[in-house]
Design an enzyme around this catalytic site. Structure first.
Site, PDB file in Angstrom:
ATOM      1  N   ASN A   1      -4.569   1.351   7.402  1.00  0.00           N
ATOM      2  CA  ASN A   1      -5.875   1.912   7.090  1.00  0.00           C
ATOM      3  C   ASN A   1      -6.579   0.965   6.137  1.00  0.00           C
ATOM      4  OD1 ASN A   1      -5.209   4.246   8.571  1.00  0.00           O
ATOM      5  ND2 ASN A   1      -4.178   5.132   6.797  1.00  0.00           N
TER       6      ASN A   1
ATOM      7  N   GLN B   1      -7.647   5.067   3.930  1.00  0.00           N
ATOM      8  CA  GLN B   1      -6.805   4.344   2.963  1.00  0.00           C
ATOM      9  C   GLN B   1      -6.899   5.022   1.608  1.00  0.00           C
ATOM     10  OE1 GLN B   1      -7.820   0.221   2.170  1.00  0.00           O
ATOM     11  NE2 GLN B   1      -5.882  -0.157   1.129  1.00  0.00           N
TER      12      GLN B   1
ATOM     13  N   HIS C   1      -0.970  -1.988   3.077  1.00  0.00           N
ATOM     14  CA  HIS C   1       0.337  -1.561   3.572  1.00  0.00           C
ATOM     15  C   HIS C   1       0.253  -1.289   5.067  1.00  0.00           C
ATOM     16  CE1 HIS C   1      -1.989   1.824   1.960  1.00  0.00           C
ATOM     17  NE2 HIS C   1      -1.479   2.567   2.958  1.00  0.00           N
ATOM     18  N   PHE C   2       1.310  -1.666   5.747  1.00  0.00           N
ATOM     19  CA  PHE C   2       1.453  -1.312   7.157  1.00  0.00           C
ATOM     20  C   PHE C   2       2.334  -0.075   7.237  1.00  0.00           C
ATOM     21  CE2 PHE C   2       0.314  -5.762   7.503  1.00  0.00           C
ATOM     22  CZ  PHE C   2      -0.519  -5.783   8.605  1.00  0.00           C
ATOM     23  N   HIS C   3       1.873   0.899   8.015  1.00  0.00           N
ATOM     24  CA  HIS C   3       2.700   2.077   8.303  1.00  0.00           C
ATOM     25  C   HIS C   3       3.484   1.786   9.577  1.00  0.00           C
ATOM     26  CE1 HIS C   3       0.443   5.179   5.826  1.00  0.00           C
ATOM     27  NE2 HIS C   3      -0.490   4.254   5.909  1.00  0.00           N
TER      28      HIS C   3
ATOM     29  N   ASP D   1       7.981   6.113   3.385  1.00  0.00           N
ATOM     30  CA  ASP D   1       6.816   6.907   2.971  1.00  0.00           C
ATOM     31  C   ASP D   1       7.320   8.265   2.493  1.00  0.00           C
ATOM     32  OD1 ASP D   1       4.457   8.705   3.103  1.00  0.00           O
ATOM     33  OD2 ASP D   1       3.465   6.964   3.966  1.00  0.00           O
ATOM     34  N   ILE D   2       6.822   8.684   1.351  1.00  0.00           N
ATOM     35  CA  ILE D   2       7.302   9.925   0.729  1.00  0.00           C
ATOM     36  C   ILE D   2       6.888  11.168   1.529  1.00  0.00           C
ATOM     37  CG2 ILE D   2       5.353  10.424  -0.828  1.00  0.00           C
ATOM     38  CD1 ILE D   2       7.478  10.663  -3.072  1.00  0.00           C
TER      39      ILE D   2
HETATM   40  P1  AMP Z   1      -2.835   5.344   3.200  1.00  0.00           P
HETATM   41  O1  AMP Z   1      -3.476   6.672   3.437  1.00  0.00           O
HETATM   42  O2  AMP Z   1      -2.868   4.439   4.392  1.00  0.00           O
HETATM   43  O3  AMP Z   1      -3.377   4.664   1.935  1.00  0.00           O
HETATM   44  O4  AMP Z   1      -1.312   5.629   2.972  1.00  0.00           O
HETATM   45  C1  AMP Z   1      -0.713   5.789   1.724  1.00  0.00           C
HETATM   46  C2  AMP Z   1       0.664   6.331   1.979  1.00  0.00           C
HETATM   47  O5  AMP Z   1       1.434   6.175   0.796  1.00  0.00           O
HETATM   48  C3  AMP Z   1       0.696   7.808   2.360  1.00  0.00           C
HETATM   49  O6  AMP Z   1       1.259   7.961   3.651  1.00  0.00           O
HETATM   50  C4  AMP Z   1       1.579   8.440   1.259  1.00  0.00           C
HETATM   51  O7  AMP Z   1       2.432   9.442   1.760  1.00  0.00           O
HETATM   52  C5  AMP Z   1       2.354   7.237   0.753  1.00  0.00           C
HETATM   53  N1  AMP Z   1       2.804   7.348  -0.641  1.00  0.00           N
HETATM   54  C6  AMP Z   1       2.066   7.697  -1.715  1.00  0.00           C
HETATM   55  N2  AMP Z   1       2.820   7.669  -2.824  1.00  0.00           N
HETATM   56  C7  AMP Z   1       4.060   7.293  -2.438  1.00  0.00           C
HETATM   57  C8  AMP Z   1       5.296   7.083  -3.133  1.00  0.00           C
HETATM   58  N3  AMP Z   1       5.404   7.247  -4.441  1.00  0.00           N
HETATM   59  N4  AMP Z   1       6.379   6.698  -2.411  1.00  0.00           N
HETATM   60  C9  AMP Z   1       6.290   6.526  -1.080  1.00  0.00           C
HETATM   61  N5  AMP Z   1       5.151   6.697  -0.370  1.00  0.00           N
HETATM   62  C10 AMP Z   1       4.064   7.091  -1.040  1.00  0.00           C
END
Ligand code: AMP
Ligand code: ZN
Length: 134
Positions: free
Chosen positions: A85, A92, A98-100, A29-30
Site C-alpha cells: 500500500n 498505508q 513494506h510488502f505484505h 503481521d500482528i
Molecule cells: P499497511 O496498512 O499497509 O500500512 O499495513 C500495516 C500493517 O502492519 C498492518 O497489516 C498491521 O496489522 C501491521 N502491524 C502494525 N503493527 C504491527 C506490529 N507491532 N507487529 C506486526 N505487525 C504490525
C-alpha cells in the site's frame, strides 16, 4: 523517529521474526489476513516506494521472493498475494514501506478489489496523463 517498524527493527517492540539480514527484516503481521501473513521491510526507513533506491529495493524484493517460497513450502499453500500500500488513500497505515505476503488457501473467501471497464476513449486519456508524467 516515531516509526513502529523502526522500533521493531531496533528491538524496542517485539515481533515474530521470520527472517533478518543486514538490510532486510521479515516478520509476522500482528493482524494476519491468513495465518503466515508476513511483512518484508527495508531496515532503512523509507516512507514510500518512490523514495527507496534501486539497490535497497532490490535487496527487499530478493527477500520477498525468498519468503514467498518458504511460505508455499512451509505452510503448504499453493499461492500467496504480494501487496504494497502506498499512501494513506491506498490503505498505508505505517509510513515505512513494506510488502505484505498473504498466504492463500483454497476457498479462504478473500476477495481482491472489484474491477470495472473503461468507457469509450477513456483508456487513451488516462494513458496520456500517465505517460506525460514520466
Ligand atoms: P499497511 O496498512 O499497509 O500500512 O499495513 C500495516 C500493517 O502492519 C498492518 O497489516 C498491521 O496489522 C501491521 N502491524 C502494525 N503493527 C504491527 C506490529 N507491532 N507487529 C506486526 N505487525 C504490525
Ligand atoms: Zn521506520
Amino acid at each position: 523517529m516515531d516509526c513502529i517498524f523502526c522500533k521493531i527493527i531496533s528491538g524496542n517492540i517485539p515481533s515474530y521474526k521470520v527472517y533478518e539480514d543486514e538490510n532486510v527484516l521479515a516478520f509476522l503481521d500482528i493482524n494476519p489476513v491468513n495465518a503466515g501473513h508476513t511483512l518484508v521491510i527495508p531496515k532503512k526507513h523509507f516512507a514510500s516506494i518512490e523514495n527507496i533506491s534501486q539497490e535497497d529495493l532490490s535487496e527487499v524484493i530478493k527477500i520477498v521472493k525468498k519468503i514467498g517460497k518458504a511460505i508455499k513450502r512451509g505452510l503448504k499453500v499453493q499461492g500467496y498475494n504480494v501487496m504494497m500500500n502506498n499512501g494513506f488513500v491506498a490503505g498505508q497505515i505505517v509510513p515505512h514501506i513494506h510488502f505484505h505476503l498473504v498466504p492463500r488457501i483454497v476457498n479462504d473467501g478473500l476477495k481482491l478489489w472489484p474491477q470495472g471497464k473503461y468507457g469509450e476513449g477513456k483508456a487513451n486519456v488516462i494513458l496520456k496523463k500517465i505517460k506525460s508524467a514520466f
